[in-house]
Structure formats: C-alpha cells, structure tokens
Design an enzyme around this catalytic site. Structure first.
Site, mmCIF file in Angstrom:
data_model
loop_
_atom_site.group_PDB
_atom_site.id
_atom_site.type_symbol
_atom_site.label_atom_id
_atom_site.label_comp_id
_atom_site.label_asym_id
_atom_site.label_seq_id
_atom_site.Cartn_x
_atom_site.Cartn_y
_atom_site.Cartn_z
ATOM 1 N N CYS A 31 0.685 -1.099 -0.174
ATOM 2 C CA CYS A 31 0.096 -0.003 -0.016
ATOM 3 C C CYS A 31 0.791 1.215 0.007
ATOM 4 O O CYS A 31 1.777 1.335 0.731
ATOM 5 C CB CYS A 31 -0.996 -0.096 1.372
ATOM 6 S SG CYS A 31 -2.051 1.365 1.098
ATOM 7 N N CYS A 73 0.343 4.920 6.937
ATOM 8 C CA CYS A 73 -0.322 4.688 8.247
ATOM 9 C C CYS A 73 0.790 3.975 9.222
ATOM 10 O O CYS A 73 1.324 2.945 9.016
ATOM 11 C CB CYS A 73 -1.582 3.801 8.338
ATOM 12 S SG CYS A 73 -2.432 4.515 6.920
ATOM 13 N N CYS A 110 0.216 0.152 10.354
ATOM 14 C CA CYS A 110 -0.202 -0.735 9.109
ATOM 15 C C CYS A 110 1.133 -1.674 8.703
ATOM 16 O O CYS A 110 1.889 -1.194 7.945
ATOM 17 C CB CYS A 110 -0.954 -0.092 8.146
ATOM 18 S SG CYS A 110 -1.724 -1.408 7.179
ATOM 19 N N CYS A 128 -16.558 -9.176 5.465
ATOM 20 C CA CYS A 128 -15.949 -7.667 5.212
ATOM 21 C C CYS A 128 -14.721 -7.996 4.389
ATOM 22 O O CYS A 128 -14.004 -8.679 4.649
ATOM 23 C CB CYS A 128 -15.521 -7.382 6.447
ATOM 24 S SG CYS A 128 -16.889 -7.068 7.836
ATOM 25 N N CYS A 173 -19.402 -6.110 3.573
ATOM 26 C CA CYS A 173 -18.749 -4.662 3.572
ATOM 27 C C CYS A 173 -17.593 -4.705 3.170
ATOM 28 O O CYS A 173 -16.914 -5.671 3.006
ATOM 29 C CB CYS A 173 -18.457 -4.762 5.387
ATOM 30 S SG CYS A 173 -17.678 -3.251 5.957
ATOM 31 N N CYS A 188 -19.368 2.399 8.544
ATOM 32 C CA CYS A 188 -18.670 1.681 9.834
ATOM 33 C C CYS A 188 -17.443 2.429 9.799
ATOM 34 O O CYS A 188 -16.370 2.495 8.889
ATOM 35 C CB CYS A 188 -18.374 0.231 9.029
ATOM 36 S SG CYS A 188 -17.270 -0.561 10.548
ATOM 37 N N ARG A 224 -17.783 -3.011 17.617
ATOM 38 C CA ARG A 224 -16.961 -4.211 16.968
ATOM 39 C C ARG A 224 -15.749 -4.221 17.728
ATOM 40 O O ARG A 224 -14.900 -3.489 17.508
ATOM 41 C CB ARG A 224 -16.869 -4.094 15.299
ATOM 42 C CG ARG A 224 -18.315 -3.863 14.718
ATOM 43 C CD ARG A 224 -18.137 -4.376 13.297
ATOM 44 N NE ARG A 224 -19.534 -3.865 12.711
ATOM 45 C CZ ARG A 224 -20.491 -4.768 12.682
ATOM 46 N NH1 ARG A 224 -20.598 -5.890 12.905
ATOM 47 N NH2 ARG A 224 -21.779 -4.174 11.876
HETATM 48 N N1 SAM Z 1 -6.731 0.559 3.078
HETATM 49 C C1 SAM Z 1 -8.010 0.783 3.732
HETATM 50 C C2 SAM Z 1 -7.827 1.954 4.730
HETATM 51 O O1 SAM Z 1 -6.978 2.340 4.973
HETATM 52 O O2 SAM Z 1 -9.131 2.265 4.879
HETATM 53 C C3 SAM Z 1 -8.658 -0.268 4.269
HETATM 54 C C4 SAM Z 1 -7.847 -1.495 4.999
HETATM 55 S S1 SAM Z 1 -7.397 -0.833 6.604
HETATM 56 C C5 SAM Z 1 -5.646 -2.253 6.958
HETATM 57 C C6 SAM Z 1 -8.475 -0.939 7.718
HETATM 58 C C7 SAM Z 1 -8.321 -0.597 8.930
HETATM 59 O O3 SAM Z 1 -7.490 -1.736 9.853
HETATM 60 C C8 SAM Z 1 -7.311 0.696 9.486
HETATM 61 O O4 SAM Z 1 -8.365 1.661 9.354
HETATM 62 C C9 SAM Z 1 -7.177 0.608 10.981
HETATM 63 O O5 SAM Z 1 -7.874 0.722 11.855
HETATM 64 C C10 SAM Z 1 -7.067 -1.343 10.980
HETATM 65 N N2 SAM Z 1 -5.735 -1.640 10.992
HETATM 66 C C11 SAM Z 1 -4.672 -1.727 10.516
HETATM 67 N N3 SAM Z 1 -3.446 -2.161 10.786
HETATM 68 C C12 SAM Z 1 -3.775 -2.295 12.146
HETATM 69 C C13 SAM Z 1 -2.941 -2.778 13.316
HETATM 70 N N4 SAM Z 1 -1.792 -3.148 13.437
HETATM 71 N N5 SAM Z 1 -3.771 -2.932 14.553
HETATM 72 C C14 SAM Z 1 -4.933 -2.550 14.706
HETATM 73 N N6 SAM Z 1 -5.651 -2.213 13.712
HETATM 74 C C15 SAM Z 1 -5.262 -2.024 12.603
HETATM 75 FE FE1 SF4 Z 2 -2.890 1.120 3.408
HETATM 76 FE FE2 SF4 Z 2 -2.946 0.181 5.769
HETATM 77 FE FE3 SF4 Z 2 -3.073 2.614 5.737
HETATM 78 FE FE4 SF4 Z 2 -5.285 1.052 4.664
HETATM 79 S S1 SF4 Z 2 -4.404 1.333 6.591
HETATM 80 S S2 SF4 Z 2 -4.285 2.773 3.640
HETATM 81 S S3 SF4 Z 2 -3.928 -0.766 3.919
HETATM 82 S S4 SF4 Z 2 -1.332 1.563 4.787
#
Ligand code: SAM
Ligand code: SF4
Ligand code: DTB
Length: 328
Positions: free
Chosen positions: A61, A65, A68, A105, A137, A197, A269
């Site tokens: 990606c 973030c 992530c 989802c 979802c 959500c 959730r």
């Molecule tokens: N890329 C899209 C986005 O960012 O909206 C969808 C996928 S993203 C992985 C969805 C959610 O997963 C993030 O907004 C975050 O809240 C959660 N998430 C990702 N990594 C995480 C982690 N290490 N621990 C807890 N929640 C996590």
């Molecule tokens: Fe990309 Fe992870 Fe950020 Fe979603 S949360 S936009 S998958 S880096």
C-alpha cells in the site's frame, strides 16, 4: 452581548466534550452499568454478531499509516497478493457463514481503488456475498460519490472507513492523507445510502485527551456510524509502532462503555487485538456494550483467536451469535 453562532457552536461542543469526559471518568461499575442499560434499549441482550474478514488485496500500500503492516514503506514480514477470483470469495463467504458469521468484510490495501477493472471486480465480489445471503462490507480506501453509488447498487451493506484516532493526533499517525479526506469519503458513502462503519485504534501513543476527542468526533459525525470498530493496536515488527505498549484493559472497557452511552444504537465491534486479551477483558467489553467480533484465525495479516476459542468463550459467557442478517 448576544453570543455569535460560532461561539454557541463552540460552547455546545465543549459541553459535549465535558459530558463525555465525565462519563468516561465516573466510577467503573457505574459506567459499565450505564452502558449496559443503554445497550439494552437498542440491542438484544447477550447477543454478538460474528463477522469474517477477507484480505482481498494484501500489502504494497502506498500510504504511510504508522500502525499498518501493509504499508509498502515499512519492512514487514507479510504475504502479499492481489484480488482473488469470485469463486474463491464465494468459497470463503460460504465457509464464514457455515461458521456462524452473518457479515463478510473485504479489505484492500489501497489508498483508493487503483483502476476501473479492479473496482468492477470488487463489485462482483460484493454481489457474490449478497447472493450468499450475508451482509457485505468493504474497505477500499478513499472512494468518490459515483463509486459509492455503484457499491450500493451491487448490494453493499456497509463501508468501513476509520478515522482511527483524534483529529489532532491524526497527522502524527498518517501523513499521506488528512482526516478531512476520510470525511469526504464517508459523506459519499452515507449519501449513497450505505451504512457507515467508522472507528479507530487504541494504543497508538495517544493521550487520554486524544482518546476523548476521538470519541467526541465519532459522536458528532454528521452521518452517525451504524457501526464502530474499536481496534487495539496489534504492534507489528517493522512498523513505527512496533514497540507500543498494550492498551490498559480498564481503559479499553471505559472507551467502549463511553461509546455505547453516547452512540446507543451503533454496533460496537471489538476488532483487532483480541488475541492478546484475556477472557475476562473480553467479557467486560461485552458488558460495556461491544456486540460484534471478527472470527477466524486471521484478521487481515495478523492472527486472531480461532473459531474454537471464540465458541468456548461465547459458551462460557452465555452469549449467542446473532442468528440472521438484520439488513440486506
Ligand atoms: N486501506 C484501507 C483503509 O485504510 O481504509 C482499508 C484497510 S485498513 C488495513 C483498515 C483498518 O485496519 C485501518 O483503518 C485500521 O483501523 C485497522 N488496522 C490496520 N492495521 C492495524 C493494526 N496493526 N492494529 C490494529 N488495527 C489495524
Ligand atoms: Fe494502506 Fe494500511 Fe493505511 Fe489502509 S491502513 S491505507 S492498507 S497503509
Ligand atoms: C477494522 O477497523 N478492523 C479490521 C477491519 N476494520 C478491516 C481490520 C483489522 C486489521 C488488523 C491488522 C491486520 O491484521 O493487518
């Protein structure tokens, strides 16, 4: 002097902020009791919705973030793949349903859907999940009004798009987009008639004030979320947040209870982070108003308690999985 409209708004905001703060800090038992009382006005007691997650595009990606593991900017040990076939999704949805899930989802590691072909394929996946009679979802990053309308037409129940934390802490977590970008997408989702959500993550180094601001932001959202995922950070090696200490369970329960009091109709959730939570902590989360979990061995890239452990936990607590979908 007559107060201006702006100062009135600010006063109302402060009042709400004060109410949220007072609610959060009241004696723990009073808080949980208040939350469970609010819960029972809008939700069947002792019931939890089981949801299953599918990672439909893993890793690489472009976003940064800090929590992530799927960001291409960090060196993490994850498997990467691109969109699976519709048959594969049908199989996963059927398996999820057989295991008691009523919501399926699908998450994609995208800033935004990269091209029409990929987006159309996701529309096909949504239709498959609807055909299997489950709530569908997706979480695909930023989408525009036209894409939201297409997802609605395909039968999508809800779109997951988290604000993740307090607006004032957001730039410390993500620099490649703003929280306003998030609100733009959420507006398109709600306008298309798709359930919102929207939630976030605890344990990213935020202060208590940030956490209260996060709750207030959710409460004040123009399009009130029908569901609020509360994730506890799963610290992943290679990400900037790998060394964050775990969230204090009492603070987690206080957060859930406060969300329940101020958003009594929302599904809460209890999402990432359950693998390292005790049964007792999870039980308190349910008492405080959490009424949905993700089941299955994996979330998107990280581990989750498997079905057996969850079935045992639900049985021990006398909780029943939500029997049928509430909306299609
Ligand atoms: N890329 C899209 C986005 O960012 O909206 C969808 C996928 S993203 C992985 C969805 C959610 O997963 C993030 O907004 C975050 O809240 C959660 N998430 C990702 N990594 C995480 C982690 N290490 N621990 C807890 N929640 C996590
Ligand atoms: Fe990309 Fe992870 Fe950020 Fe979603 S949360 S936009 S998958 S880096
Ligand atoms: C949400 O708020 N939590 C889920 C779902 N929405 C998509 C995702 C949790 C991901 C946890 C980290 C991982 O497994 O990669």
């Amino acid at each position: 002097m007559m107060p201006t409209l702006q100062s009135e708004t600010r006063q109302t905001e402060t009042q709400l902020g004060e109410q949220i703060r007072a609610c959060y800090h009241q004696p723990f038992i009073d808080l949980v009791f208040q939350a469970q009382t609010a819960h029972r006005l809008y939700h069947p007691k002792n019931e939890v919705q089981l949801c299953t997650l599918a990672n439909i595009k893993s890793g690489n990606c472009s976003e940064d973030c800090a929590y992530c593991p799927q960001s291409a900017r960090y060196n993490t040990d994850i498997e990467k793949w691109d969109l699976p076939s519709l048959d594969e999704i049908r199989q996963q949805a059927q398996e999820a349903k057989a295991n008691g899930s009523t919501r399926f989802c699908m998450g994609a590691a995208w800033r935004t859907p990269p091209h029409q072909k990929a987006f159309d394929h996701v529309l096909g996946m949504v239709k498959v999940v609807v055909e299997e009679e489950m709530e569908a979802c997706v979480t695909l990053g930023m989408i525009n009004a036209e894409q939201a309308v297409a997802l609605k037409a395909a039968g999508l129940t809800a779109y997951n798009h988290n604000i993740d934390t307090a607006p004032s802490y957001y730039p410390d977590v993500i620099s490649t987009r703003t929280i306003e970008d998030r609100f733009e997408t959420l507006k398109c989702v709600a306008k298309a008639g798709i359930q919102v959500c929207c939630g976030g993550i605890l344990g990213m180094g935020e202060t208590l004030a940030h956490r209260l601001e996060f709750i207030q932001t959710l409460v004040e959202m123009e399009d009130t979320p029908e569901s609020v995922p509360i994730n506890c950070l799963v610290p992943v090696e290679g990400t900037p947040m790998a060394e964050q200490p775990p969230v204090d369970p009492i603070e987690l329960v206080r957060t859930i209870a406060t969300v329940r009091v101020f958003m009594p109709e929302a599904k809460i959730r209890l999402s990432a982070g359950r693998l390292t939570m005790s049964d007792e902590t999870q039980a308190l989360c349910f008492m405080a108003g959490a009424n949905s979990i993700f089941t299955g061995e994996k979330l998107l890239t990280t581990n989750n308690p498997g079905m057996n452990r969850d079935q045992e936990l639900l049985a021990k607590l006398g909780l029943t999985p939500q029997a049928a979908i509430t909306s299609v």
